[in-house]
Design a protein around this motif. Structure first.
Motif, PDB file in Angstrom:
ATOM      1  N   THR A  99       0.851  -1.194   0.000  1.00 35.20           N
ATOM      2  CA  THR A  99       0.000   0.000   0.000  1.00 35.20           C
ATOM      3  C   THR A  99       0.882   1.237   0.000  1.00 35.20           C
ATOM      4  O   THR A  99       2.067   1.169   0.336  1.00 35.20           O
ATOM      5  CB  THR A  99      -0.924   0.051   1.240  1.00 35.20           C
ATOM      6  N   ASP A 100       0.278   2.361  -0.355  1.00 32.61           N
ATOM      7  CA  ASP A 100       1.011   3.620  -0.371  1.00 32.61           C
ATOM      8  C   ASP A 100       0.009   4.758  -0.239  1.00 32.61           C
ATOM      9  O   ASP A 100      -1.191   4.533  -0.085  1.00 32.61           O
ATOM     10  CB  ASP A 100       1.840   3.759  -1.644  1.00 32.61           C
ATOM     11  N   THR A 124      -2.020  -2.490 -11.490  1.00 34.86           N
ATOM     12  CA  THR A 124      -3.278  -2.872 -10.841  1.00 34.86           C
ATOM     13  C   THR A 124      -4.291  -1.736 -10.851  1.00 34.86           C
ATOM     14  O   THR A 124      -5.459  -1.964 -10.548  1.00 34.86           O
ATOM     15  CB  THR A 124      -3.032  -3.303  -9.389  1.00 34.86           C
ATOM     16  N   GLY A 125      -3.841  -0.530 -11.167  1.00 36.21           N
ATOM     17  CA  GLY A 125      -4.741   0.616 -11.269  1.00 36.21           C
ATOM     18  C   GLY A 125      -4.850   1.468 -10.024  1.00 36.21           C
ATOM     19  O   GLY A 125      -5.457   2.534 -10.056  1.00 36.21           O
ATOM     20  N   GLY A 126      -4.273   1.042  -8.918  1.00 36.09           N
ATOM     21  CA  GLY A 126      -4.413   1.760  -7.658  1.00 36.09           C
ATOM     22  C   GLY A 126      -3.880   3.177  -7.676  1.00 36.09           C
ATOM     23  O   GLY A 126      -4.505   4.092  -7.123  1.00 36.09           O
ATOM     24  N   THR A 127      -2.751   3.386  -8.299  1.00 30.81           N
ATOM     25  CA  THR A 127      -2.139   4.714  -8.322  1.00 30.81           C
ATOM     26  C   THR A 127      -3.009   5.697  -9.099  1.00 30.81           C
ATOM     27  O   THR A 127      -3.275   6.808  -8.627  1.00 30.81           O
ATOM     28  CB  THR A 127      -0.730   4.647  -8.940  1.00 30.81           C
ATOM     29  N   LEU A 128      -3.456   5.304 -10.277  1.00 34.05           N
ATOM     30  CA  LEU A 128      -4.311   6.189 -11.073  1.00 34.05           C
ATOM     31  C   LEU A 128      -5.637   6.464 -10.368  1.00 34.05           C
ATOM     32  O   LEU A 128      -6.142   7.588 -10.401  1.00 34.05           O
ATOM     33  CB  LEU A 128      -4.581   5.597 -12.454  1.00 34.05           C
ATOM     34  N   LEU A 129      -6.208   5.447  -9.730  1.00 28.72           N
ATOM     35  CA  LEU A 129      -7.468   5.646  -9.008  1.00 28.72           C
ATOM     36  C   LEU A 129      -7.292   6.623  -7.847  1.00 28.72           C
ATOM     37  O   LEU A 129      -8.156   7.469  -7.606  1.00 28.72           O
ATOM     38  CB  LEU A 129      -8.015   4.312  -8.508  1.00 28.72           C
ATOM     39  N   GLY A 156      -5.526  -3.786 -14.332  1.00 26.44           N
ATOM     40  CA  GLY A 156      -5.838  -2.490 -13.740  1.00 26.44           C
ATOM     41  C   GLY A 156      -6.959  -1.731 -14.421  1.00 26.44           C
ATOM     42  O   GLY A 156      -7.722  -1.015 -13.775  1.00 26.44           O
ATOM     43  N   ARG A 157      -7.109  -1.903 -15.718  1.00 26.44           N
ATOM     44  CA  ARG A 157      -8.144  -1.185 -16.468  1.00 26.44           C
ATOM     45  C   ARG A 157      -9.545  -1.542 -15.972  1.00 26.44           C
ATOM     46  O   ARG A 157     -10.455  -0.730 -16.031  1.00 26.44           O
ATOM     47  CB  ARG A 157      -8.013  -1.476 -17.960  1.00 26.44           C
ATOM     48  N   ALA A 158      -9.738  -2.747 -15.464  1.00 24.70           N
ATOM     49  CA  ALA A 158     -11.056  -3.190 -14.998  1.00 24.70           C
ATOM     50  C   ALA A 158     -11.579  -2.338 -13.846  1.00 24.70           C
ATOM     51  O   ALA A 158     -12.781  -2.281 -13.617  1.00 24.70           O
ATOM     52  CB  ALA A 158     -10.994  -4.653 -14.570  1.00 24.70           C
ATOM     53  N   HIS A 159     -10.690  -1.649 -13.146  1.00 28.36           N
ATOM     54  CA  HIS A 159     -11.086  -0.814 -12.006  1.00 28.36           C
ATOM     55  C   HIS A 159     -11.369   0.634 -12.400  1.00 28.36           C
ATOM     56  O   HIS A 159     -11.780   1.434 -11.568  1.00 28.36           O
ATOM     57  CB  HIS A 159      -9.998  -0.843 -10.927  1.00 28.36           C
TER      58      HIS A 159
END
Length: 172
Positions: A99-100, A124-129, A156-159
């Motif tokens: 996590t970050d 995974t898309g977390g940073t962009l989200l 990641g695109r799925a999120h």
């Protein structure tokens, strides 16, 4: 124009065992390759009516600043915790190996500003989200996001909200 994709180098087990890191430093070191990569990322956004490019630490700074110059906009950094000197908004997020948290100055953008999010990779898309969440909390309109490349196997695109364009210059 040079094919920048061939310059991306695979580094196994970095930053942790089991992670295959895509190293873009050879792309950045090659003037023609870097120019080609930036051109691929910029072209779809030329007529988007953007007010700013938002670059995500750390390689998103390099790419984002180049895109902002090419698009004639300002640049806003989204940083890791404790690196911005004024009041900040923060957002925690998950990534493929932990996590970050990201932060942005509370006064980085006026309400209603149209912004483009920029990072080097969609994994995974977390940073962009997290960056999108920060921009929305700040009152900015996220016109879209662009990355140098997408790691398809990580999904990641799925999120991502499909109503907001997310473009990748290449996919692996």
């Amino acid at each position: 124009m040079k094919q920048w994709q061939a310059l991306v180098r695979d580094i196994p087990d970095f930053p942790r065992p089991g992670i295959l890191f895509k190293d873009i430093t050879p792309v950045l070191a090659d003037a023609e390759g870097f120019a080609a990569a930036v051109a691929a990322m910029v072209e779809p956004w030329r007529e988007a009516g953007l007010d700013a490019v938002v670059g995500i630490e750390s390689r998103g700074f390099i790419l984002g600043a180049a895109l902002a110059q090419a698009l004639g906009t300002g640049f806003v950094p989204v940083r890791k915790p404790g690196r911005l000197p004024a009041d900040t908004l923060s957002q925690d997020y998950a990534l493929e190996y932990g996590t970050d948290r990201l932060e942005v100055h509370v006064d980085a953008l006026p309400a209603g500003a149209r912004v483009l999010l920029v990072d080097d990779v969609l994994a995974t898309g977390g940073t962009l989200l997290a960056a999108r969440s920060l921009m929305r909390r700040q009152g900015a309109e996220v016109a879209g996001a662009t990355v140098l490349f997408e790691m398809l196997a990580l999904g990641g695109r799925a999120h991502w909200d499909e109503s907001v364009p997310l473009l990748a210059a290449a996919a692996y």
